[in-house]
Design a protein around this motif. Sequence first.
Motif, PDB file in Angstrom:
ATOM      1  N   ALA A   1       0.983  -1.282  -0.234  1.00 55.28           N
ATOM      2  CA  ALA A   1       0.147  -0.110  -0.495  1.00 55.28           C
ATOM      3  C   ALA A   1       1.002   1.368  -0.041  1.00 55.28           C
ATOM      4  CB  ALA A   1      -0.758   0.162   1.195  1.00 55.28           C
ATOM      5  N   GLU A   2       0.350   2.187  -0.694  1.00 57.80           N
ATOM      6  CA  GLU A   2       1.267   3.864  -0.787  1.00 57.80           C
ATOM      7  C   GLU A   2       0.619   4.141   0.302  1.00 57.80           C
ATOM      8  OE1 GLU A   2       0.057   7.152  -2.441  1.00 57.80           O
ATOM      9  OE2 GLU A   2       0.856   8.390  -2.047  1.00 57.80           O
ATOM     10  N   VAL A   3       1.391   4.788   1.613  1.00 59.42           N
ATOM     11  CA  VAL A   3       1.319   5.026   2.788  1.00 59.42           C
ATOM     12  C   VAL A   3       1.891   6.604   3.741  1.00 59.42           C
ATOM     13  CG1 VAL A   3       1.436   4.433   5.562  1.00 59.42           C
ATOM     14  CG2 VAL A   3       1.209   2.582   4.047  1.00 59.42           C
ATOM     15  N   VAL A   4       1.133   7.094   3.915  1.00 61.32           N
ATOM     16  CA  VAL A   4       1.414   8.558   4.083  1.00 61.32           C
ATOM     17  C   VAL A   4       0.629   8.697   5.956  1.00 61.32           C
ATOM     18  CG1 VAL A   4       1.103   9.544   1.984  1.00 61.32           C
ATOM     19  CG2 VAL A   4      -0.403   9.725   3.896  1.00 61.32           C
ATOM     20  N   LEU A   5       1.989   9.566   6.546  1.00 60.36           N
ATOM     21  CA  LEU A   5       1.670   9.609   7.673  1.00 60.36           C
ATOM     22  C   LEU A   5       0.913  11.451   7.683  1.00 60.36           C
ATOM     23  CD1 LEU A   5       1.723   9.958  10.844  1.00 60.36           C
ATOM     24  CD2 LEU A   5       4.438   9.829  10.474  1.00 60.36           C
ATOM     25  N   ILE A   6       0.362  11.852   8.440  1.00 56.41           N
ATOM     26  CA  ILE A   6      -0.573  13.177   8.716  1.00 56.41           C
ATOM     27  C   ILE A   6      -0.664  13.591   9.908  1.00 56.41           C
ATOM     28  CG2 ILE A   6      -1.992  14.605   8.070  1.00 56.41           C
ATOM     29  CD1 ILE A   6      -1.229  13.741   5.629  1.00 56.41           C
ATOM     30  N   GLY A   7       0.067  14.859  10.842  1.00 59.11           N
ATOM     31  CA  GLY A   7       0.575  14.503  11.551  1.00 59.11           C
ATOM     32  C   GLY A   7      -0.015  15.756  12.334  1.00 59.11           C
ATOM     33  N   LEU A   8       0.162  16.924  13.367  1.00 56.18           N
ATOM     34  CA  LEU A   8       0.354  17.886  14.101  1.00 56.18           C
ATOM     35  C   LEU A   8       1.002  18.943  13.720  1.00 56.18           C
ATOM     36  CD1 LEU A   8      -2.787  18.614  14.210  1.00 56.18           C
ATOM     37  CD2 LEU A   8      -2.692  18.496  16.910  1.00 56.18           C
ATOM     38  N   ASP A   9       1.497  19.853  12.973  1.00 52.87           N
ATOM     39  CA  ASP A   9       2.270  20.610  13.093  1.00 52.87           C
ATOM     40  C   ASP A   9       2.071  21.547  14.535  1.00 52.87           C
ATOM     41  OD1 ASP A   9       4.315  19.525  11.239  1.00 52.87           O
ATOM     42  OD2 ASP A   9       3.554  20.559   9.876  1.00 52.87           O
ATOM     43  N   GLY A  10       3.108  21.445  14.926  1.00 54.12           N
ATOM     44  CA  GLY A  10       3.414  22.283  16.273  1.00 54.12           C
ATOM     45  C   GLY A  10       2.906  22.067  17.661  1.00 54.12           C
ATOM     46  N   SER A  11       2.579  20.791  17.160  1.00 54.21           N
ATOM     47  CA  SER A  11       2.333  19.836  18.512  1.00 54.21           C
ATOM     48  C   SER A  11       3.810  18.967  19.070  1.00 54.21           C
ATOM     49  CB  SER A  11       2.120  18.788  18.273  1.00 54.21           C
ATOM     50  OG  SER A  11       1.666  17.660  19.297  1.00 54.21           O
ATOM     51  N   PRO A  12       4.112  19.151  20.703  1.00 56.40           N
ATOM     52  CA  PRO A  12       5.037  18.454  21.041  1.00 56.40           C
ATOM     53  C   PRO A  12       5.453  17.167  21.005  1.00 56.40           C
ATOM     54  CG  PRO A  12       3.315  19.432  23.113  1.00 56.40           C
ATOM     55  CD  PRO A  12       2.948  19.758  21.564  1.00 56.40           C
ATOM     56  N   SER A  13       3.748  16.790  21.207  1.00 59.26           N
ATOM     57  CA  SER A  13       3.950  15.226  20.354  1.00 59.26           C
ATOM     58  C   SER A  13       3.786  14.605  18.605  1.00 59.26           C
ATOM     59  CB  SER A  13       2.984  14.346  21.717  1.00 59.26           C
ATOM     60  OG  SER A  13       3.094  15.206  22.786  1.00 59.26           O
ATOM     61  N   THR A  14       2.631  15.580  18.520  1.00 57.30           N
ATOM     62  CA  THR A  14       2.657  14.799  17.226  1.00 57.30           C
ATOM     63  C   THR A  14       3.427  15.622  16.319  1.00 57.30           C
ATOM     64  OG1 THR A  14       0.708  13.650  18.670  1.00 57.30           O
ATOM     65  CG2 THR A  14       1.004  13.851  16.016  1.00 57.30           C
ATOM     66  N   GLY A  15       4.110  16.732  16.231  1.00 57.46           N
ATOM     67  CA  GLY A  15       4.228  17.202  15.079  1.00 57.46           C
ATOM     68  C   GLY A  15       5.204  16.817  14.076  1.00 57.46           C
ATOM     69  N   VAL A  16       5.354  16.659  12.315  1.00 54.82           N
ATOM     70  CA  VAL A  16       6.071  16.301  11.334  1.00 54.82           C
ATOM     71  C   VAL A  16       7.067  17.385  11.067  1.00 54.82           C
ATOM     72  CG1 VAL A  16       5.873  15.400   9.379  1.00 54.82           C
ATOM     73  CG2 VAL A  16       4.421  14.909  10.834  1.00 54.82           C
TER      74      VAL A  16
END
Lengths: 135, 200
Positions: B98-113
């Motif tokens: 599968a083509e897999v992508v990750l969408i995080g949360l910019d600016g987050s201390p945990s989930t920022g990418v």
Amino acid sequence: MRGWRIALVGDALLNPPSTPGVRPIDALRLLEQSAYGVLQLPPPGEHRLLLAVIADQIAEYAHHGYAVVALGVCEEPGQGLHWRRLAPLLRHRGVALPPRHLVRCQGDAEVESARLTAFLQAYDLPPEEQRRWRG
Amino acid sequence: MEPPAQRKVALIAHCLLNQNAKVCEGARYPALVSPVIAALRERGYELLQLPCPELAFAGTRRWWAVYEQYDTPAYRAHCRRLAQAIAPRIAAHLRAGAEVVLIGLDGSPSTGVRFTSSKRDWGGRPNRPQDDWDIVPGRGVWIEELEAELARRGLPAVPATGWALDMGRYDETGASRDLEEFLDQRALAASAGRDDPVTL
């Protein structure tokens, strides 16, 4: 801004398989319209650690004033809810089992959408619990 | 005969599907972040929601924090447990091609990418003025640990971007433009690479 309502959602409702001749209901749209956040359950299979992690999150919500429901699919093994494993995990964390609603994916999409919407809109915590936690 | 369409899976930060998981005063939507979900579904992505590390660690009533406050051995161990829980699902998709992508949360201390939040002297009572933190390039703690777990399993890096929800002043239009550019670039890359699939 938060909606204070959470739905545990079987994977097949979030990512409906494409079946010829079957128009799936748009569960995400209905959840958004009723202001429910989503906690996605994995597809059928063995997911011991992931279900324990999900149970921890449900417990945190259930203990702090959030309304939690579970949405499964009639045609899936275990209705896509992993209930035999999830229910004891929740009881162990002192969480009352959430009310469940099952969608018939082979059913008429409009009828099933109306049933789901009615279920989602009818459920919330008692008013005194809402006042206690939500201000 | 046309080959079957490649399956597309988006790993998405938990709160993009559930704004109830956000830190106090951090929710921008009542339920889910609809522009992200719409952009992914329009392009045929299945959704795979990641666990929320902050909610499970510090609870629904936690204050906001920066990277340095979550960069602790206990929080990293917690993130590793979550990564071990979700990694088998990600691995199954990658191994199936599968083509897999990750969408995080910019600016987050945990989930920022692309960006995370930083302030070396934060601590104690959270009574700082609005926007009194720095946005710096880099991953959040959870994304660092998730990527490390995938690498330990011999899996390739997943193309990633972040939805700019935690960057201070929220710009939904700009965030949508960024995400759509990323997804469209992935579509171009995927179509160019179909004759040379990666074997895992």
